[in-house]
Scaffold this motif. Structure first.
Motif, PDB file in Angstrom:
ATOM      1  N   LEU A 253      -0.169  -2.150  -8.166  1.00 30.71           N
ATOM      2  CA  LEU A 253       0.099  -0.927  -7.302  1.00 30.71           C
ATOM      3  C   LEU A 253      -1.086   0.132  -7.654  1.00 30.71           C
ATOM      4  O   LEU A 253      -1.055   1.042  -6.586  1.00 30.71           O
ATOM      5  N   VAL A 254      -1.720  -0.111  -8.465  1.00 30.54           N
ATOM      6  CA  VAL A 254      -2.792   0.938  -8.765  1.00 30.54           C
ATOM      7  C   VAL A 254      -4.119   0.281  -8.063  1.00 30.54           C
ATOM      8  O   VAL A 254      -4.418  -0.695  -7.885  1.00 30.54           O
TER       9      VAL A 254
ATOM     10  N   ARG B  76       2.755   1.868  -3.345  1.00 32.87           N
ATOM     11  CA  ARG B  76       1.887   2.349  -4.593  1.00 32.87           C
ATOM     12  C   ARG B  76       1.933   3.923  -4.486  1.00 32.87           C
ATOM     13  O   ARG B  76       2.050   4.626  -5.572  1.00 32.87           O
TER      14      ARG B  76
ATOM     15  N   ILE C 135       2.944   5.869  -8.039  1.00 38.43           N
ATOM     16  CA  ILE C 135       1.935   6.460  -8.762  1.00 38.43           C
ATOM     17  C   ILE C 135       2.435   8.000  -9.040  1.00 38.43           C
ATOM     18  O   ILE C 135       3.057   8.748  -8.172  1.00 38.43           O
TER      19      ILE C 135
ATOM     20  N   SER D 261       0.859  -1.171  -0.020  1.00 37.67           N
ATOM     21  CA  SER D 261      -0.009  -0.056   0.140  1.00 37.67           C
ATOM     22  C   SER D 261       1.009   1.400   0.010  1.00 37.67           C
ATOM     23  O   SER D 261       0.661   2.024  -0.719  1.00 37.67           O
TER      24      SER D 261
END
Length: 200
Positions: free
Chosen positions: A61-62, A43, A47, A40
């Motif tokens: 990861l999205v 990511r 991003i 978590s």
């Protein structure tokens, strides 16, 4: 030695296979919780750095909520917004770690020979509450993460909120209610056993 200790000493739940199962559950629950939280956090480091990843963003990861809503992660993201994303991750993570802590207490009680004691009953109550909290925090997380990513992707000129109940939410709700029911059954069994011991 008390009568309860005598019953526990010869109980199958104190067999080597049971103890291995308890240790396995203990290790697996903490490992999964830690790995989930690490992913978590990762990511929000990934991003907004699509170019740094060779133009490729690992699907895992999205956030799943963003994928289901058809959101595209923003091309760039300032550090303060990354910390907002981390804060959003901490909402469901808090419920998850509370649940794992309750599982930890149950397993430790089992390993200590306390199979139907107050600690175990309280632990199952906690697990039930933890799963219900995971259900609620999952909904809060959906709202927060879709609002944040859509707002950033639009250049901070608008956004959207997506909220839905999927298999994960249904599972946590059902398991939470089952754990609370089990806790009540264990508590009643413990009360009846105490009454029976009082007549011996």
């Amino acid at each position: 030695m008390s009568s309860s200790s005598s019953r526990t000493a010869g109980s199958p739940v104190q067999s080597p296979s049971f103890r291995r199962l308890a240790w396995g559950l203990l290790a697996l629950s903490w490992t999964c919780a830690g790995a989930s939280f690490a992913l978590s956090l990762l990511r929000w480091a990934a991003i907004g750095h699509a170019e740094g990843w060779g133009g490729w963003m690992p699907v895992g990861l999205v956030p799943a909520q963003a994928q289901l809503a058809g959101l595209t992660p923003p091309a760039s993201m300032d550090t303060p917004w990354r910390w907002v994303g981390v804060a959003l991750e901490c909402i469901p993570a808090a419920a998850m770690f509370y649940t794992v802590l309750c599982v930890h207490r149950i397993c430790r009680a089992f390993l200590a020979g306390e199979v139907f004691g107050a600690t175990v009953v309280a632990g199952f109550h906690g697990v039930g509450r933890g799963f219900l909290a995971m259900f609620v925090t999952s909904l809060l997380y959906q709202v927060g993460v879709t609002a944040l990513l859509s707002w950033l992707a639009s250049g901070q000129n608008g956004g959207m909120i997506a909220l839905g109940v999927g298999p994960f939410e249904v599972s946590t709700l059902v398991v939470g209610l089952m754990m609370l029911l089990l806790a009540h059954v264990l508590a009643e069994g413990r009360r009846l056993q105490a009454e029976a011991d009082a007549f011996v």
